[in-house]
Design an enzyme around this catalytic site. Structure first.
Site, PDB file in Angstrom:
ATOM      1  N   GLY C  42     -30.208  26.799  13.332  1.00 35.74           N
ATOM      2  CA  GLY C  42     -29.706  26.296  11.721  1.00 35.74           C
ATOM      3  C   GLY C  42     -31.355  25.508  11.425  1.00 35.74           C
ATOM      4  O   GLY C  42     -32.170  24.965  12.400  1.00 35.74           O
ATOM      5  N   GLY C  44     -31.049  23.619   8.438  1.00 31.38           N
ATOM      6  CA  GLY C  44     -31.354  22.674   7.469  1.00 31.38           C
ATOM      7  C   GLY C  44     -32.169  21.415   7.727  1.00 31.38           C
ATOM      8  O   GLY C  44     -33.333  21.659   8.155  1.00 31.38           O
ATOM      9  N   GLY C  47     -32.276  21.034  11.587  1.00 29.37           N
ATOM     10  CA  GLY C  47     -32.681  22.496  12.159  1.00 29.37           C
ATOM     11  C   GLY C  47     -34.362  22.232  12.356  1.00 29.37           C
ATOM     12  O   GLY C  47     -34.611  22.704  13.020  1.00 29.37           O
ATOM     13  N   ARG C 339     -17.621   5.224  -2.709  1.00 31.17           N
ATOM     14  CA  ARG C 339     -17.123   7.106  -3.275  1.00 31.17           C
ATOM     15  C   ARG C 339     -15.274   6.645  -2.803  1.00 31.17           C
ATOM     16  O   ARG C 339     -14.874   7.602  -3.327  1.00 31.17           O
ATOM     17  CB  ARG C 339     -17.755   7.996  -1.908  1.00 31.17           C
ATOM     18  CG  ARG C 339     -18.971   8.162  -2.965  1.00 31.17           C
ATOM     19  CD  ARG C 339     -20.053   8.948  -1.824  1.00 31.17           C
ATOM     20  NE  ARG C 339     -21.367   9.641  -2.779  1.00 31.17           N
ATOM     21  CZ  ARG C 339     -22.208  10.299  -2.055  1.00 31.17           C
ATOM     22  NH1 ARG C 339     -22.112  10.337  -0.587  1.00 31.17           N
ATOM     23  NH2 ARG C 339     -23.412   9.773  -2.100  1.00 31.17           N
ATOM     24  N   ARG C 444     -19.759   7.502   4.998  1.00 34.20           N
ATOM     25  CA  ARG C 444     -21.120   7.994   4.138  1.00 34.20           C
ATOM     26  C   ARG C 444     -21.563   7.935   2.813  1.00 34.20           C
ATOM     27  O   ARG C 444     -20.919   7.516   1.929  1.00 34.20           O
ATOM     28  CB  ARG C 444     -21.493   9.456   4.212  1.00 34.20           C
ATOM     29  CG  ARG C 444     -23.318   8.719   4.828  1.00 34.20           C
ATOM     30  CD  ARG C 444     -23.897  10.936   4.594  1.00 34.20           C
ATOM     31  NE  ARG C 444     -23.593  11.968   3.446  1.00 34.20           N
ATOM     32  CZ  ARG C 444     -23.882  11.595   1.782  1.00 34.20           C
ATOM     33  NH1 ARG C 444     -25.437  11.115   2.213  1.00 34.20           N
ATOM     34  NH2 ARG C 444     -23.670  12.851   0.917  1.00 34.20           N
ATOM     35  N   LEU C 450     -30.018  12.600   4.146  1.00 34.79           N
ATOM     36  CA  LEU C 450     -31.288  13.577   4.238  1.00 34.79           C
ATOM     37  C   LEU C 450     -31.745  12.856   5.150  1.00 34.79           C
ATOM     38  O   LEU C 450     -32.728  12.829   6.086  1.00 34.79           O
ATOM     39  CB  LEU C 450     -31.790  13.678   3.143  1.00 34.79           C
ATOM     40  CG  LEU C 450     -30.687  13.847   1.833  1.00 34.79           C
ATOM     41  CD1 LEU C 450     -31.987  13.922   0.347  1.00 34.79           C
ATOM     42  CD2 LEU C 450     -30.860  15.452   2.056  1.00 34.79           C
TER      43      LEU C 450
END
Lengths: 251, 247, 648
Positions: C42, C44, C47, C339, C444, C450
């Site tokens: 990965g 991202g 990774g 959310r 979350r 991030l």
């Protein structure tokens, strides 16, 4: 409300980088105008698979205009005719009933075709590896606010940094030049004090790599800027030229 | 330093610097031509002044080299750029709205200018500078520039060829002018549009200057102050030229 | 493997655990680092940052991604920002406060020690990114700007326009590029991991498929790190990228890594609604829109019906006939509730028949009032690019007519179980970023993903992995013709051959869509025992349908996009099953998991701390058997558990 159209697609099919490609014509009926362009291609592929034919290969991923993976040359424009739009953000309502849509891969020596509409853009990664970074080690950074940066500089660096690396610039350029891509990275880092330290080295290394990989020479037509889905300005190219010439003259 | 001219930006720098030279030369040439609008004798005096003396020759040599570099590199770059484009061409091409037509056709425009240049050298430079160098004899003397102007430009095909040439020059300059500044890095977000506008102004002024002379002589209305075709004027011009020349 | 779960949390006071850990962990000396290979799957945020940092340290890193470039990983699409406890705004922020907000936002289902460490290193992340040249937004004084985000009372979110994820990923990608140039990292693009190789009980390599040639390739390493993101695409429609998949997680789960809390899936309230059957993905609109937009549906059912039929538009409904249901139900937070709360409220209205759009599956997000209050220019300044994006997709002008939004699967808090060192239950196998379960509990907060990805990759894993590798320096590189590699490759090839041989009637996407419908219907926002039991039965049928009736054209040893999708789908089906099993087991409502049986009288989530204060760790038991549940108890030593209340 849910209007549908019938379209004819002329799609470039090519087995591999060394093989000869050709256009294949497909007719699609009752395409909802609310579909995105890639969803239209999904539909085509579903139909091909249903007929036990091999689907058209094209690159795509995030489908929200930021990953830079999608790369189709649609009716003479990278990412289609609309400005500031990636292929995945293009919708079928932008096309007319009965229209013929020609879809080609990026055509540039720097981006060889892998299969059908998928090209190899690793050249851009190689240019980045030549110098598109600041040589700092993780853990070595000073406090983020220790280095004030004027807002206009930070904003301009951000605009340059918004490049998504899709390759539309080189694809649109009649010279196959990658200058807009290279200049966006060089500019971003040249505008910021943390990038200035290596500015000269970076400009030389990235341009040398770009040349080595066989990209063409910029003749300032501005097609790259016009077709760039993120509207990266060619003023960055002027900055790259400046940085590069300054660096070379210093040697 | 060694590799700078092997790099893409270095090669463009050669185009740019030789371009700047040509841009300045054209401005000068145009100003000189405008003299013929007013007075044949004055024009001939200028012709005589720029005859066979060392600085005019040196200038011509530099100019020739500038042209040569500009042309040779134009071809080198074009060949490289075509290679960079890859073997397959797009089946459908559609120019984006805000891309100048000229910018994508600089080589074609340059070629037209080059052909025009050949014509120009044969018509004028050959008679007015080269002839003087080798002391060849012509219909008119090397310093009788105004007579040569009248002689050639009153022929319609020549006048039309010159107009075509000037139009091509306008397009070439309208892009070339700001492009050369962009290439040497003398540009930014603010100046981008300013230079583009300046380029159009410059191209328009220079080309109008040339075109006025061509049209004026084609329709035989120039020079305004003395008639170059009259014997007296020719005599006067010769005298003037003698007086001005640095022999 | 033991049945008890050891999370290896260091002793001592909360604020000193990480410092103590670092002071006492084992290290690898520079000469030995060169001898050690690490595979990172990965590229991202997690990774790429891990691969780059391990490379900087001197390890030999092999980095894999499925895209053509590391820069395309889906972290790039994150819009809003990244949290850090810098307190640059002087508004009383601190490491503790960021820790507390994250724990509370996660509905008290995260590990205290992990979350505290996350908050601690958050500041280093900002320093690191600025040094890389990430162009964060700045104030006129030249210092960094912040914005506020849901679930916090301070402004601690750093941002780069609406493209923070892009800029952070490009920062990590630039460091990665630097290490590739330096030769410490080898990059393998367009490679998909298909299996983990275990030798003597330790992770020692992976089997990948070269997506261009179709060749199966083997790679050895002393340790393997998985950073392959979440499994949101199990639902077919999500805000994830088309290629995002949970296959690597499923492969290591089958090899013995525990899968933790799969039922915690975050549903984001402000996405552009579904338009039709052919839809391939959902587009997220930044949560920041809720700062100025008011959410409503018609008060009268007949109005909602008229809008659905196209006889009326939103602008035909007078203010008194609009039901601003979030403001009505949650007077204190109004449109800015977290959310999960906002998403459930929208679903409740639509289920009750007040939904709009042709499908009845949308609510209005109206900027009329903001435009009246602030003027169109100010609204354009704040949200211009989002409005443009909306108009491109929906062909409606949000300045004139209200936006339509609907919740969509966005992020998965659950994932591979890891201990404090980010090591899975398989020695030598580590898991970072969204792929692990660690820091977000059951929900979350915005701008925390991030933070976690980069914390794991830059500042946590590069330390903790050395504690493992310290005693591996004597282990020579194992050649990839070892029998374990043979066996793993054979298993992969057999699986591919089996899929290719089915030659059934259904396309991969058609089965995936069916899976998505089941998941959304029964394992979505409102879950019930009956629905989940039903779902489990249907998922078994889907699995059977896939393995008996899927059609994949082309060849196995060639570029074959349908085969890629089929392999991923086979894993999604199993993931879906795992989500449903976990959801059925967890008889409480918390964060992203809402069981309709467990709600308060007002319809709010009812957490049952006495019974379910644990991490559900699922252990694989075989292809056709239900997994075994292991429990890691969650002890709250340093914080007091409260019921989340957004009403007053």
């Amino acid at each position: 409300m849910d209007k549908t159209i019938n379209i004819t697609l002329k799609v470039w099919r090519q087995k591999g980088p060394k093989e000869k490609g050709h256009f294949e014509t497909y007719n699609l009926q009752n395409i909802s105008t609310n579909m995105s362009f890639l969803e239209m291609l999904d539909t085509l592929n579903e139909q091909l698979v249903a007929k036990h034919e091999e689907p058209v290969v094209f690159d795509h991923d995030c489908r929200e205009g930021i990953c830079g993976m999608c790369s189709l040359y649609i009716n003479g424009h990278p990412h289609g005719r609309d400005s500031h739009t990636t292929t995945c953000q293009l919708h079928m309502r932008r096309f007319k009933d009965g229209e013929t849509i020609t879809i080609e891969p990026w055509r540039s020596a720097g981006f060889p075709v892998v299969r059908d509409l998928m090209v190899d853009r690793s050249a851009y990664d190689k240019i980045m590896q030549a110098g598109g970074y600041t040589s700092i080690r993780c853990g070595a950074a000073q406090d983020a606010n220790a280095l004030p940066i004027p807002k206009p500089d930070a904003d301009e660096a951000m605009d340059a940094a918004s490049c998504i690396g899709c390759g539309a610039c080189a694809a649109a350029c009649k010279n196959g030049s990658a200058m807009l891509f290279v200049s966006a990275k060089v500019s971003q880092l040249a505008l910021l004090p943390q990038g200035r330290v290596e500015a000269a080295r970076r400009a030389k290394a990235m341009v040398a790599k770009m040349d080595e990989l066989g990209f063409g020479n910029c003749t300032n037509t501005g097609a790259c800027e016009a077709e760039c889905p993120k509207g990266v300005s060619i003023a960055n190219i002027a900055r790259l030229n400046r940085e590069y010439l300054k660096a070379k003259l210093k040697d | 330093m060694s590799s700078i001219f092997q790099s893409s930006i270095g090669k463009k720098l050669i185009m740019s610097v030789s371009g700047i030279f040509l841009v300045l030369f054209l401005l000068f040439h145009m100003c000189m031509n405008l003299v013929a609008v007013f007075s044949a004798s004055a024009y001939n005096a200028v012709c005589a002044f720029l005859g066979t003396n060392w600085y005019a020759l040196a200038g011509t040599a530099v100019l020739a080299f500038g042209f040569l570099f500009h042309i040779v590199y134009a071809f080198i770059l074009t060949v490289q750029n075509r290679k960079a484009r890859g073997n397959d061409r797009y089946a459908v091409v559609d120019k984006p709205a805000n891309v100048e037509w000229a910018s994508q056709n600089m080589l074609v425009l340059g070629a037209i200018i080059l052909i025009g240049l050949g014509l120009h050298l044969a018509n004028f430079w050959y008679h007015m500078m080269f002839a003087e160098l080798v002391e060849a004899e012509g219909q008119y003397g090397p310093t009788e520039g105004a007579q040569w102007l009248s002689y050639y430009l009153s022929k319609w095909p020549v006048a039309i060829a010159y107009i075509v040439w000037i139009v091509a020059l306008w397009f070439h300059l309208s892009h070339g002018f700001w492009s050369m500044l962009q290439t040497i890095g003398w540009n930014n977000l603010v100046w981008l549009d300013r230079w583009k506008t300046a380029a159009k102004w410059y191209a328009t002024i220079v080309c109008l200057g040339f075109a006025i002379v061509v049209l004026g002589f084609a329709f035989e209305v120039f020079p305004l102050l003395d008639n170059c075709c009259s014997e007296a004027a020719a005599e006067c011009a010769t005298k003037c030229a003698d007086a001005c020349s640095c022999k | 493997m033991a049945n008890t779960i050891d999370s290896k949390i260091p002793q001592g006071p909360l604020a000193e655990k990480w410092t103590n850990y670092k002071a006492h962990q084992r290290l690898v000396n520079p000469a030995n680092k060169r001898k050690l290979d690490i595979i990172v799957v990965g590229t991202g945020l997690a990774g790429a940052s891990a691969a780059a940092t391990l490379g900087e340290m001197g390890f030999n890193v092999l980095n894999f991604c499925i895209q053509d470039s590391p820069r395309r990983a889906h972290s790039i699409a994150a819009q809003g920002g990244i949290n850090a406890a810098k307190n640059y705004q002087n508004d009383g922020d601190s490491v503790y406060r960021l820790f507390y907000d994250t724990i509370k936002g996660g509905d008290y289902r995260a590990r205290e020690a992990n979350v505290y460490r996350l908050a601690e290193v958050s500041n280093n992340i900002i320093d690191q990114c600025v040094a890389q040249g990430v162009p964060f937004a700045r104030e006129y004084g030249g210092l960094l700007a912040n914005r506020s985000f849901g679930g916090a009372q301070v402004s601690r979110t750093f941002y780069a326009k609406g493209q923070t994820g892009q800029q952070l990923l490009l920062g990590a990608y630039s460091s990665l590029s630097k290490e590739i140039k330096n030769g410490t990292v080898k990059l393998f693009t367009r490679r998909e991991m298909l299996d983990l190789v275990i030798i003597d009980g330790r992770a020692r390599g992976i089997i990948v498929r070269n997506l261009i040639t179709g060749a199966i390739e083997r790679y050895f390493a002393h340790a393997v790190v998985i950073g392959t993101g979440g499994y949101g695409n199990t639902y077919f429609l999500s805000t994830n990228a088309m290629g995002s998949n949970g296959s690597a997680a499923m492969q290591i789960y089958r090899k013995g890594a525990y899968f933790a809390n799969p039922c915690y899936c975050q549903i984001h309230p402000t996405c552009i609604p579904v338009h039709g059957d052919i839809q391939s993905k959902l587009t997220l609109m930044s949560e920041s829109l809720r700062n100025d937009g008011r959410i409503w549906v018609p008060k009268k059912k007949e109005d909602a019906e008229a809008i659905r039929a196209g006889k009326k538009t939103a602008n035909d409904i007078p203010d008194e006939d609009r039901d601003f249901y979030l403001e009505r139900r949650y007077p204190a937070f109004g449109n800015l509730v977290p959310r999960d709360v906002a998403s459930r409220a929208a679903k409740e209205r639509c289920d009750a028949g007040f939904g709009v759009n042709e499908t009845g599956l949308a609510v209005f997000l109206d900027f009329k009032y903001a435009i009246q209050r602030l003027g169109e220019d100010r609204v354009r300044e704040r949200y211009g690019n989002l409005f443009e994006m909306y108009e491109k997709i929906m062909a409606q002008n949000p300045y004139k007519t209200p936006m339509m939004i609907f919740p969509a699967i966005h992020y998965t808090m659950g994932g591979i179980w890891v201990d404090y060192e980010l090591q899975t239950s398989i020695p030598g196998l580590f898991c970072i970023g969204e792929a692990n379960f660690s820091d977000h509990g059951a929900n979350r907060l915005g701008a925390s993903a991030l933070m976690q990805g980069l914390a794991d990759g830059y500042f946590v894993l590069p330390y903790t992995i050395q504690n493992y590798l310290a005693d591996q320096i004597q282990v020579p590189r194992i050649p990839t013709d070892a029998p374990e590699f043979d066996a793993a490759e054979k298993a992969v090839k057999d699986k591919i051959a089996k899929i290719m041989s089915i030659q059934g009637k259904r396309s991969v996407d058609s089965i995936h869509k069916e899976l998505g419908h089941i998941m959304w219907e029964y394992v979505g926002m409102g879950r019930t025992k009956e629905g989940l039991t039903n779902a489990l039965a249907k998922l078994k049928e889907i699995k059977k349908e896939f393995w008996s009736n899927v059609y994949v054209p082309g060849k196995a040893d060639d570029l074959n996009t349908e085969l890629e999708k089929a392999l991923r789908l086979s894993d999604f089906i199993d993931t879906g099953y795992l989500i449903a099993i976990d959801a059925l087991n967890r008889e409480e409502s918390c964060g992203g998991h809402f069981r309709e049986e467990y709600q308060t009288q007002d319809g709010e989530a009812l957490r049952r701390d006495d019974l379910y204060s644990y991490v559900s760790c699922w252990r694989y038991q075989g292809e056709d058997q239900d997994p075994e549940l292991l429990k890691e108890p969650l002890d709250y030593e340093f914080t007091e558990r409260k019921t989340r209340n957004y009403k007053e």
